[in-house]
Design an enzyme around this catalytic site. Sequence first.
Site, PDB file in Angstrom:
ATOM      1  CG  ASP A  69      50.378  52.965  19.855  1.00 41.45           C
ATOM      2  OD1 ASP A  69      50.621  51.536  20.258  1.00 41.45           O
ATOM      3  OD2 ASP A  69      49.148  52.882  19.665  1.00 41.45           O
ATOM      4  CE  LYS A 122      45.857  51.517  19.852  1.00 39.23           C
ATOM      5  NZ  LYS A 122      46.925  51.349  19.094  1.00 39.23           N
TER       6      LYS A 122
HETATM    7  P1  NDP Z   1      43.005  52.777  11.479  1.00 38.59           P
HETATM    8  O1  NDP Z   1      41.656  51.632  11.162  1.00 38.59           O
HETATM    9  O2  NDP Z   1      42.726  53.770  11.884  1.00 38.59           O
HETATM   10  O3  NDP Z   1      43.443  53.254   9.629  1.00 38.59           O
HETATM   11  C1  NDP Z   1      43.384  52.207   8.755  1.00 38.59           C
HETATM   12  C2  NDP Z   1      44.179  53.005   7.499  1.00 38.59           C
HETATM   13  O4  NDP Z   1      44.602  51.585   6.696  1.00 38.59           O
HETATM   14  C3  NDP Z   1      43.438  53.826   6.717  1.00 38.59           C
HETATM   15  O5  NDP Z   1      44.387  54.745   6.154  1.00 38.59           O
HETATM   16  C4  NDP Z   1      42.893  53.045   5.537  1.00 38.59           C
HETATM   17  O6  NDP Z   1      42.452  53.744   4.408  1.00 38.59           O
HETATM   18  C5  NDP Z   1      43.957  52.055   5.323  1.00 38.59           C
HETATM   19  N1  NDP Z   1      43.492  50.868   4.619  1.00 38.59           N
HETATM   20  C6  NDP Z   1      42.533  49.833   5.242  1.00 38.59           C
HETATM   21  N2  NDP Z   1      42.509  48.905   4.507  1.00 38.59           N
HETATM   22  C7  NDP Z   1      43.203  49.025   3.030  1.00 38.59           C
HETATM   23  C8  NDP Z   1      43.430  48.416   1.901  1.00 38.59           C
HETATM   24  N3  NDP Z   1      42.919  47.327   1.677  1.00 38.59           N
HETATM   25  N4  NDP Z   1      44.556  49.021   1.117  1.00 38.59           N
HETATM   26  C9  NDP Z   1      44.918  50.270   1.549  1.00 38.59           C
HETATM   27  N5  NDP Z   1      44.782  50.947   2.415  1.00 38.59           N
HETATM   28  C10 NDP Z   1      43.794  50.395   3.561  1.00 38.59           C
HETATM   29  O7  NDP Z   1      44.017  51.714  11.598  1.00 38.59           O
HETATM   30  P2  NDP Z   1      45.217  52.028  12.800  1.00 38.59           P
HETATM   31  O8  NDP Z   1      46.017  53.107  12.423  1.00 38.59           O
HETATM   32  O9  NDP Z   1      44.495  51.719  14.102  1.00 38.59           O
HETATM   33  O10 NDP Z   1      46.044  50.647  12.627  1.00 38.59           O
HETATM   34  C11 NDP Z   1      46.741  50.393  11.257  1.00 38.59           C
HETATM   35  C12 NDP Z   1      47.587  49.204  11.435  1.00 38.59           C
HETATM   36  O11 NDP Z   1      48.480  49.154  12.332  1.00 38.59           O
HETATM   37  C13 NDP Z   1      46.912  47.802  11.984  1.00 38.59           C
HETATM   38  O12 NDP Z   1      46.988  46.754  11.103  1.00 38.59           O
HETATM   39  C14 NDP Z   1      47.228  47.682  13.355  1.00 38.59           C
HETATM   40  O13 NDP Z   1      47.117  46.190  13.811  1.00 38.59           O
HETATM   41  C15 NDP Z   1      48.708  47.959  13.514  1.00 38.59           C
HETATM   42  N6  NDP Z   1      49.215  48.474  14.493  1.00 38.59           N
HETATM   43  C16 NDP Z   1      50.445  48.020  15.056  1.00 38.59           C
HETATM   44  C17 NDP Z   1      50.959  48.254  16.151  1.00 38.59           C
HETATM   45  C18 NDP Z   1      52.084  47.579  16.732  1.00 38.59           C
HETATM   46  O14 NDP Z   1      52.613  47.875  17.890  1.00 38.59           O
HETATM   47  N7  NDP Z   1      52.947  46.692  15.960  1.00 38.59           N
HETATM   48  C19 NDP Z   1      50.443  49.479  16.990  1.00 38.59           C
HETATM   49  C20 NDP Z   1      49.355  50.181  16.550  1.00 38.59           C
HETATM   50  C21 NDP Z   1      48.680  49.793  15.154  1.00 38.59           C
HETATM   51  P3  NDP Z   1      41.259  54.778   4.077  1.00 38.59           P
HETATM   52  O15 NDP Z   1      41.258  55.937   4.671  1.00 38.59           O
HETATM   53  O16 NDP Z   1      41.048  54.854   2.781  1.00 38.59           O
HETATM   54  O17 NDP Z   1      40.120  53.742   4.589  1.00 38.59           O
END
Ligand code: NDP
Length: 265
Positions: free
Chosen positions: A99, A63
């Site tokens: 989004d 993105k």
């Molecule tokens: P990013 O990789 O940018 O961010 C991930 C976030 O999740 C961070 O804040 C990270 O924390 C946290 N995280 C990851 N693993 C864990 C864990 N085990 N426990 C707690 N926190 C965790 O992801 P995106 O924002 O791009 O996407 C997030 C989710 O949204 C994905 O699952 C994606 O598939 C979904 N999504 C769904 C859409 C839809 O249309 N339904 C559209 C866009 C996204 P930290 O900072 O500590 O690493």
Amino acid sequence: MKKFAIFGNPVEHSKSPLMHNSAFRAVGFDGEYFKILLEDGKKLRKVFFANNLSGANITVPHKEAAYKASDYLDDFARKVGAVNTLVLKNGKLWGYNTDAPGFLRSIKKFDNIHSILILGAGGTAKAVAPLLKEEGFLVTITNRSAPKLEEFKKQGFSTFTWDELEKDSFDLIVNMTSAGLKDNNLPAPKKLLKRLFAKAKGVVDIIYGKETPFLALARQFDLTRMDGSEMLIQQGVLAFDYFTNHQYDLKVVEEAMRKGLEESK
Ligand code: NDP
């Protein structure tokens, strides 16, 4: 026939072709939509033009690359720094982000929501949180680690790591982390989630296609639950509207996309 695609890595799981092709059929638009696995985000423009596309959606992890590949950005995409929809106009690429408005449309079915707690501070939270705030919701962000919270703090959001979060009364709790996507993790400690669920009106997990541990835990409480398929549909409807230059009834488009998604189950 106009060609459209979704770029991602991985992209195999994407339901976007089912939704868009179903909508093309429903409105009688001569278009086809397919998947393109893209490993190197820097090649996005080249691959877009090589495939003779009229538009595209972009998913993880490209993105930001799509933002950089755009010749023009709409105001909101520029503000959030991420593009999930590209449209070709007069040989130039226009970048949009559907989004966040898609998420906003998806939560319209909840009544009386004023305060929202977002779990996670990644790319999606970065796009969604400012729009929710603009719409008048009281938005709080919690994340497992501190660094990604800094940007939100600068924008005036209340931000907390899990152990700092004392307030536990929020109308809507949203999992915007990737916990539960490819693993069985909860997005925050179970004890904290139970405390939050006990006082909430609803929960949303933006992950779709499965019951995540987060939504499974919420089943024990008297809460309205929603997964990410509604957001997926709504961001798709708005992207379709850009692809087809705002000429179709979005209710018809939404219905067709819902049908396309249902048929895949
Ligand atoms: P990013 O990789 O940018 O961010 C991930 C976030 O999740 C961070 O804040 C990270 O924390 C946290 N995280 C990851 N693993 C864990 C864990 N085990 N426990 C707690 N926190 C965790 O992801 P995106 O924002 O791009 O996407 C997030 C989710 O949204 C994905 O699952 C994606 O598939 C979904 N999504 C769904 C859409 C839809 O249309 N339904 C559209 C866009 C996204 P930290 O900072 O500590 O690493």
